[in-house]
Design a protein around this motif. Structure first.
Motif, PDB file in Angstrom:
ATOM      1  N   SER A 115      53.217  44.094  55.659  1.00 10.78           N
ATOM      2  CA  SER A 115      54.692  44.165  55.226  1.00 10.78           C
ATOM      3  C   SER A 115      55.201  45.463  55.915  1.00 10.78           C
ATOM      4  N   VAL A 116      56.480  45.310  55.864  1.00 12.42           N
ATOM      5  CA  VAL A 116      57.220  46.770  56.341  1.00 12.42           C
ATOM      6  C   VAL A 116      58.444  46.855  55.408  1.00 12.42           C
ATOM      7  N   PRO A 117      58.641  47.916  54.752  1.00  5.87           N
ATOM      8  CA  PRO A 117      59.618  48.070  53.531  1.00  5.87           C
ATOM      9  C   PRO A 117      60.883  48.341  54.153  1.00  5.87           C
ATOM     10  N   ALA A 118      61.923  48.153  53.293  1.00  5.98           N
ATOM     11  CA  ALA A 118      63.391  48.487  53.759  1.00  5.98           C
ATOM     12  C   ALA A 118      63.366  49.925  53.660  1.00  5.98           C
ATOM     13  N   ASP A 119      64.064  50.322  54.966  1.00  8.26           N
ATOM     14  CA  ASP A 119      64.228  51.868  55.365  1.00  8.26           C
ATOM     15  C   ASP A 119      65.374  52.007  56.121  1.00  8.26           C
ATOM     16  N   ALA A 120      65.995  53.007  55.608  1.00  7.71           N
ATOM     17  CA  ALA A 120      67.164  53.439  56.336  1.00  7.71           C
ATOM     18  C   ALA A 120      67.046  54.119  57.611  1.00  7.71           C
ATOM     19  N   ASP A 121      65.827  54.676  57.881  1.00  5.63           N
ATOM     20  CA  ASP A 121      65.417  55.283  59.058  1.00  5.63           C
ATOM     21  C   ASP A 121      65.126  54.304  60.241  1.00  5.63           C
ATOM     22  N   LEU A 122      64.698  53.250  59.734  1.00 10.34           N
ATOM     23  CA  LEU A 122      64.491  51.990  60.583  1.00 10.34           C
ATOM     24  C   LEU A 122      65.765  51.709  61.274  1.00 10.34           C
ATOM     25  N   ARG A 123      66.891  51.378  60.304  1.00  9.45           N
ATOM     26  CA  ARG A 123      68.158  51.188  60.667  1.00  9.45           C
ATOM     27  C   ARG A 123      68.862  52.153  61.852  1.00  9.45           C
ATOM     28  N   ARG A 124      68.561  53.485  61.481  1.00  8.25           N
ATOM     29  CA  ARG A 124      69.315  54.657  62.139  1.00  8.25           C
ATOM     30  C   ARG A 124      68.219  54.631  63.441  1.00  8.25           C
ATOM     31  N   ALA A 125      67.154  54.325  63.586  1.00  6.60           N
ATOM     32  CA  ALA A 125      66.368  54.259  64.924  1.00  6.60           C
ATOM     33  C   ALA A 125      66.874  53.265  65.764  1.00  6.60           C
ATOM     34  N   THR A 126      67.134  52.161  65.049  1.00  4.11           N
ATOM     35  CA  THR A 126      67.786  50.918  65.756  1.00  4.11           C
ATOM     36  C   THR A 126      68.977  51.165  66.642  1.00  4.11           C
ATOM     37  N   GLN A 127      69.972  51.887  65.686  1.00  5.36           N
ATOM     38  CA  GLN A 127      71.343  52.170  66.068  1.00  5.36           C
ATOM     39  C   GLN A 127      71.105  53.300  67.477  1.00  5.36           C
ATOM     40  N   LEU A 128      69.851  54.044  67.371  1.00  4.49           N
ATOM     41  CA  LEU A 128      69.907  55.054  68.269  1.00  4.49           C
ATOM     42  C   LEU A 128      68.844  54.365  69.623  1.00  4.49           C
ATOM     43  N   GLY A 129      68.722  53.146  69.467  1.00  3.09           N
ATOM     44  CA  GLY A 129      68.002  52.634  70.655  1.00  3.09           C
ATOM     45  C   GLY A 129      66.751  53.031  70.798  1.00  3.09           C
ATOM     46  N   ARG A 130      65.877  53.429  69.721  1.00  2.00           N
ATOM     47  CA  ARG A 130      64.714  54.210  69.641  1.00  2.00           C
ATOM     48  C   ARG A 130      63.738  53.301  68.836  1.00  2.00           C
TER      49      ARG A 130
END
Length: 274
Positions: free
Chosen positions: A223-238
């Motif tokens: 599993s992968v938890p909900a994580d605001a850092d994951l969303r931020r990384a996606t927005q950064l393209g990384r």
């Protein structure tokens, strides 16, 4: 999370211990953005383990993985099957450490009515898959609840689900349709956007229902938890493991990659949950 019980760990070992190439088709009960983020981060995490990873866009969507990763201009496998382009023009290596390719940019159902075209595409797929340790396929069942390439149907199939009721219902329906079409076979379950406790409960409930009503075995991939850092990384393209290596999602993706990675002659490593 607690450690996997011994029978669960053994089931995962059996599922992941097939010969090279390993073809893992991921079908999702979530939206395209969530699925893409999961596949991209998993591919990047697998590459960090030393695996040679190819991410194949087999959905044919206008805003598919290849488009998101800036690789939409490369040749497709269908063009190779038609002898319009060379296989060396299909794969594009990315800075994230993995490669990406596209199956087709057209209606495959219509194209594969031609038996020779279907055979040539399957052959090209097999050659491409053999060039990687792991091929992760962004897949979706067709109108007949199957996949366009026989090797995808014979390989590993993982269903992504979240903690929402609609996602769980959709994921179970996907498993039911695929098992009816492909016959009795195991499926992996990957829970994203959920806490470890929620993920375990979702998996256990789905596994019990699938065993009781479908005679189908499910295996927890993790599993992968909900994580605001994951969303931020996606927005950064990384990948999140690069942008925010200490984030909860980064830890989870490293654990997922560990379960897929091979050591000691091809035995899947099953790390303990923290």
């Amino acid at each position: 999370m607690a450690s996997f019980p011994s029978d669960q760990a053994e089931g995962l070992r059996r599922m992941l211990a097939g010969p090279k190439p390993r073809i893992v088709s991921v079908v999702s009960a979530l939206g395209a953005d969530e699925k893409a983020a999961t596949l991209i981060n998993l591919a990047a995490s697998l590459a960090r383990t030393g695996s040679d990873v190819l991410l194949l866009d087999a959905c044919g969507a206008a805003n598919g993985l290849a488009q998101r990763l800036g690789a939409a201009r490369a040749a497709t496998l269908m063009q190779v099957a038609r002898q319009e382009r060379g296989l060396n023009e299909v794969v594009q290596m990315l800075p994230q450490g993995f490669a990406v390719a596209t199956l087709a940019r057209e209606n495959l159902h219509r194209a594969l009515q031609d038996v020779d075209a279907a055979r040539r595409l399957a052959n090209a797929f097999g050659v491409l898959a053999s060039q990687s340790d792991i091929m992760l396929v962004d897949a979706e069942p067709d109108a007949d609840d199957g996949f366009p390439i026989p090797a995808m149907q014979r390989g590993e199939i993982v269903v992504q689900v979240s903690c929402s009721g609609s996602s769980i219902t959709s994921a179970y329906a996907i498993i039911k349709r695929l098992s009816a079409r492909l016959g009795r076979r195991p499926f992996g379950v990957l829970v994203t956007g959920a806490s470890p406790t929620e993920a375990r409960q979702i998996y256990e409930n789905m596994a019990q229902a699938a065993s009781r009503y479908l005679a189908v075995q499910l295996t927890s991939i993790g599993s992968v938890p909900a994580d605001a850092d994951l969303r931020r990384a996606t927005q950064l393209g990384r990948p999140v493991i690069d942008a925010f290596p200490m984030a909860g999602a980064s830890v989870a993706f490293r654990q997922l990659a560990g379960r897929f990675a091979r050591i000691d002659g091809g035995v899947a490593r099953i790390p303990e949950y923290a």
